[in-house]
Enzyme design. Structure first.
Site, PDB file in Angstrom:
ATOM      1  N   ARG A   1       0.852  -1.204   0.000  1.00  0.00           N
ATOM      2  CA  ARG A   1       0.000   0.000   0.000  1.00  0.00           C
ATOM      3  C   ARG A   1       0.878   1.241   0.000  1.00  0.00           C
ATOM      4  O   ARG A   1       1.868   1.328   0.734  1.00  0.00           O
ATOM      5  CB  ARG A   1      -0.899   0.008   1.239  1.00  0.00           C
ATOM      6  CG  ARG A   1      -1.555   1.361   1.499  1.00  0.00           C
ATOM      7  CD  ARG A   1      -2.485   1.333   2.673  1.00  0.00           C
ATOM      8  NE  ARG A   1      -2.613   2.642   3.295  1.00  0.00           N
ATOM      9  CZ  ARG A   1      -3.412   2.935   4.311  1.00  0.00           C
ATOM     10  NH1 ARG A   1      -4.171   1.983   4.831  1.00  0.00           N
ATOM     11  NH2 ARG A   1      -3.448   4.153   4.831  1.00  0.00           N
TER      12      ARG A   1
ATOM     13  N   SER B   1     -14.643   6.685   4.815  1.00  0.00           N
ATOM     14  CA  SER B   1     -14.268   8.097   4.915  1.00  0.00           C
ATOM     15  C   SER B   1     -14.790   8.894   3.721  1.00  0.00           C
ATOM     16  O   SER B   1     -14.801  10.125   3.759  1.00  0.00           O
ATOM     17  CB  SER B   1     -12.751   8.242   5.004  1.00  0.00           C
ATOM     18  OG  SER B   1     -12.256   7.672   6.207  1.00  0.00           O
TER      19      SER B   1
END
Length: 1027
Positions: free
Chosen positions: A248, A341
């Site tokens: 990531r 989010s």
């Protein structure tokens, strides 16, 4: 497919030649049920290691330890990544949440570091996502989840109902490794020991780590991140586990970098801004996406998937990243955080949200997850319960309990909480040590122990009831995830595998190549459809009988009064795909190989491949038809004519493919599930959609169907349930499967709006199935002499009840945004007679011009030679538009009586003879396996044969008078049958089915009651003969 022992790991695993097979022992000590000591073929393709096998051997202990859960999970995850369009997962915050995810059918679980920090760490504190919690918290949470799944598996097994593999892959969050390479090495080992299948590492500075959606993120140099990934890979190799490693990067929104030591990072440093007080370099604004791409390319050889954390659900940015990665690393898989989010509705429309994951999956984002699903579901759920409980007390809790009860048909079991956590399991343990009888689920409550917990509990008294069949919820047993059929599997072995499940039986042998379309996974899908919908199908068939009795007693059809809101409100269907906007000409026909190719090449806009009226449903016809469509969808279909040697291949612009399964009334007697034959509708639909839906979507089209023989809108509701269930099973967005309904029963015309509404997420049009519609008129009013029909050839679309029906379809469709398709032109070119051919083609032209002028958006033809005529007719009216859906028909307001207005015309001996001759000829061909037969310059199928045989019955049983004054009776019909049979004898080869056809026809016309469908009796005969 799995590699053999000799090649389970490529010789050039690290870009360095391996001279001996010692690397096999170093990296492939893998044990997975069914594939002992094997890893998936190609598992290490493109993966680079910076160390050799000797280091791995050196770092291992003297005792070989098997990490079963981690190994099984890693291999299962790898297989899913390569067989599913994408894996969608939710983040679990408790073991019970994970258990419910598996029970509901999810294929993987995500373990979020954010959630562990918030409410699942070994410190027992609540933290923000800044790596403040102890580093062993993540592995301990994975261990806890696996323990819960183990208990769920034990409970089901003890009950004699182990129906799934509970140990789905867990993908865990290793944050930024909680330090450097050594920390990454150790935490990877800890996750493997806990049973994680995949682990992801991010490129932030561990001591300053932040949630990807917080500010203040500090990146480490690219080479430092690669070193951490290599450390994680080394740990997995030492353990002998093929853990899926995900890299990531947070470079999209990070603003700081620890060092400029790696030249790959330098172009993104803002040299003019200077360094921070802590000495960090500042990164250029607006360069995040390109920085992510650069870091992704650098990490790709050292990781299995790439994840770049994004700030918004931006599909265009996702595409840019994917294309850049896959340009250099073709086929490289990616992961995507469908983050809570994001304010999803603020960023995307509901339609875009619905297809978001499917579109990502098509780009290569194969693992998708909602990180904080557990946090939000547990907080919202408890808040809402508490808010209502404060005001309403136990009424609020009872409401929750009732919601649980409603979920039970869908597989939910936690309403019986004692059983859910294993009370019955430990009662079994108690019985085992206190009773010398064999412990089974049946005698569990009858043992000698006086201290059993569940038998005298309030749960046993108040919540346990006799199990009832679930007519239409989700299947009572779960099945394994869908995978592409294994083409190399031997056909006979397939039948053995299927028959091992005594609840599913195939009565016919499978041949080599059938595994393309009939795999174990296909059978599991079919079984799930049968168990979920068969009871309601039978209810619908019983309702048809009841309705016919009412019609026989004199009831007349009328518009519904209980669905007024549907008719009055202004609603539209969900929408029509781009490739179905222009349907001006559709060609139909059976699914034999040559026909499929010719139809796709015909120049028609779409081709309806027909498993119904133009196919004799022998086992081989059905399976070969499915295989032909399977090959066509993959561009692998061709045909060579054995006599002429002519080659047939699909051209560059084939028609859009649609498929018509059989109607609800027809069984598939070759497939028995739980001792019952399954529905022919669900078999045809299920085999096609399961094997081809994903491939069709990948081709830029979709799974499109024609749905036949419905008699009321409740049957459309059942189809809607089936379509939704299939989409859920295949993990494709709601509304992906599109259907057109054939309005081919007179009763359905009174419920057109209800049909459109019932299928509004899936339907794109209605079709005037004119031949079956005429047959339905005769059948509906079979008991009433006043509804005698004239010669079949005299009932046309200009006949009042037919014209009113056609206009009703157009009005309803266009009001709701759907296509209104015209009827079939059954003529075929007459090569032997130019004059007759001209007349026939002119009749087709006039019919199609009429349809276009009335407002239809397209039409059907039975022969490629009619395509041009139909296109010309519609082009003249549409003036370059793909359809005329925008043309409303406020002038159309037919009364209930006008839709059944009795047709006028003559009844002649010639008409009777034609009916008998056509029925004999068609039945004879049908029994030989041919369901679409050219007779007298018309393409006859089951629908046209139904008109003929039902009209013979009608004329006989109501003593119809011919124009010459004679009365039609059984003696007359028997004589004509014999005379027409004699004519057929001179035309057919000696090996024919004329005697059988004659016997069936006489049975049909002499029976006291009109048979529902000729194909039902004829099909039973074929099955009895072994077809």
């Amino acid at each position: 497919m799995y590699a053999t022992d000799e090649n389970r790991i490529p010789k050039k695993m690290f870009g360095t030649a391996i001279e001996n097979n010692c690397i096999t022992k170093s990296y492939a000590r893998i044990s997975i049920s069914g594939y002992t000591h094997f890893v998936p073929a190609g598992r290490w393709d493109g993966i680079k290691r910076v160390y050799g096998p000797e280091i791995v051997r050196q770092l291992r202990s003297g005792v070989e330890i098997e990490y079963t859960l981690a190994t099984n999970g890693a291999n299962r995850l790898w297989k899913l990544l390569h067989t599913e369009p994408y894996i969608n997962s939710l983040g679990a915050i408790t073991g019970n949440q994970a258990m419910q995810m598996v029970r509901a059918g999810l294929n993987a679980i995500y373990m979020s570091g954010w959630q562990i920090a918030a409410d699942g760490n070994t410190a027992g504190s609540m933290y923000p996502d800044q790596s403040l919690y102890p580093s062993n918290s993540g592995p301990e949470m994975v261990r806890r989840v696996n323990k819960t799944l183990e208990r769920a598996s034990q409970i089901e097994n003890a009950e004699g109902n182990l129906s799934r593999d509970w140990f789905v892959p867990i993908v865990a969050d290793a944050e930024a490794g909680f330090g450097g390479p050594l920390n990454c090495f150790e935490i990877m080992k800890a996750y493997i020991e806990a049973g994680a299948a995949g682990v992801h590492f991010e490129d932030q500075l561990a001591s300053e780590k932040k949630c990807g959606h917080l500010g203040g993120k500090v990146l480490i140099p690219t080479n430092a991140h690669v070193r951490n990934l290599s450390a994680a890979r080394l740990a997995a190799d030492v353990c002998g586990v093929p853990t899926v490693i995900i890299s990531r990067t947070d470079a999209e929104s990070a603003t700081l970098l620890t060092s400029n030591i790696d030249e790959r990072d330098c172009e993104f440093i803002d040299t003019l801004a200077g360094r921070t007080a802590e000495g960090f370099f500042r990164l250029k604004q607006g360069s995040g996406l390109q920085h992510c791409i650069k870091r992704g390319l650098s990490a790709a050889p050292y990781s299995d998937l790439l994840w770049w954390e994004t700030s918004t659900p931006n599909m265009e940015h996702a595409k840019v990243f994917a294309e850049a990665i896959q340009k250099e690393f073709p086929g490289k898989m990616m992961a995507y955080n469908c983050s809570p989010s994001f304010n999803w509705r603020a960023n995307l429309s509901p339609e875009a949200i619905a297809k978001f994951q499917a579109e990502l999956g098509a780009m290569g984002y194969k693992f998708q997850f909602v990180t904080l699903a557990g946090f939000h579901s547990i907080n919202y759920g408890m808040f809402e319960l508490s808010r209502k409980y404060k005001d309403y007390g136990m009424s609020a809790y009872s409401e929750l309990q009732q919601a649980e009860f409603k979920s039970e048909p869908h597989g939910y079991t936690a309403v019986r909480h004692q059983r859910e956590v294993g009370t019955g399991y430990f009662d079994t343990v108690m019985l085992a040590v206190t009773d010398d009888r064999e412990v089974t689920h049946e005698n569990l409550l009858g043992g000698k122990s006086s201290t059993l917990a569940l038998s005298e509990s309030t749960e046993a008294a108040q919540f346990t009831k006799e199990a009832e069949p679930i007519p239409y919820g989700l299947p009572q047993i779960s099945v394994q995830p869908a995978t592409e059929p294994a083409i190399a599997r031997a056909a006979m072995q397939m039948k053995q595998n299927v028959s091992q499940d005594s609840s599913v039986q195939l009565t016919m042998d499978l041949e080599e190549g059938d595994e393309k379309v009939i795999s174990t996974e296909t059978i599991q899908f079919l079984a799930s459809l049968h168990r979920r919908f068969e009871k309601k199908r039978q209810q619908i068939l019983e309702a048809r009988k009841t309705r016919q009795l009412l019609l026989n007693a004199g009831q007349r059809p009328k518009f519904l009064t209980t669905t007024g809101d549907i008719k009055k409100t202004n609603w539209k269907i969900l929408g029509t795909p781009k490739d179905l906007q222009d349907r001006q000409v559709e060609i139909t026909g059976p699914c034999d190989r040559k026909m499929v190719i010719n139809a796709l090449n015909s120049g028609a806009k779409t081709y309806m491949a027909d498993f119904e009226d133009s196919t004799t449903p022998t086992w081989r016809n059905l399976i070969e038809g499915q295989k032909n469509l399977y090959d066509a969808i993959r561009g692998e279909i061709s045909f060579e004519d054995a006599q002429s040697g002519k080659q047939y291949k699909v051209g560059p612009k084939p028609a859009v493919l649609m498929v018509r399964p059989r109607g609800w009334h027809l069984p598939e007697l070759h497939v028995q599930i739980d001792g019952e034959p399954m529905s022919g509708s669900l078999f045809d639909f299920g085999v096609y959609v399961f094997n081809n839906a994903r491939k069709l979507l990948g081709n830029g089209t979709g799974p499109y169907f024609y749905l036949p023989k419905m008699e009321n809108y409740h049957e459309a509701e059942l189809w809607n349930e089936v379509l939704n269930a299939a989409e859920d099973y295949l993990k494709i967005p709601r509304g992906t499967i599109k259907v057109t309904v054939l309005v081919e029963h007179i009763l359905l015309t009174y419920e057109i709006d209800e049909v459109l509404y019932s299928l509004r997420d899936h339907i794109v049009g209605l079709n005037c199935g004119r031949w079956d519609y005429i047959f339905s008129y005769i059948k509906a009013f079979q008991n009433h002499r006043g509804f005698l029909t004239p010669n079949r050839s005299e009932i046309r679309m200009t006949t009042p009840f037919m014209r009113n029906y056609s206009r009703s379809v157009i009005k309803a469709c266009h009001q709701r945004g759907a296509h209104a398709m015209g009827g079939m032109a059954a003529q075929i070119p007459i090569k032997s007679n130019a004059e007759e051919n001209t007349k026939a083609l002119q009749a087709v032209r006039e019919d199609k011009v009429r349809e276009a002028n009335e407002g239809h958006d397209g039409t059907w033809v039975a022969h490629p030679g009619l395509v041009g005529i139909a296109i010309e007719a519609f082009a003249a009216t549409l003036n370059g538009k793909p359809n005329q859906v925008d043309r409303l028909r406020p002038d159309v307001n037919p009364s209930a009586a006008s839709l059944i207005e009795i047709p006028l015309g003559s009844r002649t001996e010639a008409g009777l003879r034609h009916n008998i001759n056509v029925t004999l000829g068609y039945l004879e061909a049908w029994l030989r396996g041919t369901g679409c037969v050219p007779l007298y310059n018309l393409m006859e199928d089951a629908a046209t044969a139904e008109i003929s045989r039902s009209q013979i019955w009608q004329w006989v049983h109501h003593n119809a008078q011919l124009d010459d004054g004679r009365t039609v009776d059984l003696n007359m019909v028997e004589n004509v049958i014999n005379e027409e049979k004699a004519k057929w004898i001179t035309k057919l080869q000696s090996h024919n089915r004329l005697d059988d056809a004659t016997n069936l026809l006489f049975k049909f016309v002499s029976d006291k009651n009109l048979k529902d469908f000729l194909t039902l009796d004829a099909y039973k005969k074929l099955v009895q003969e072994g077809h």
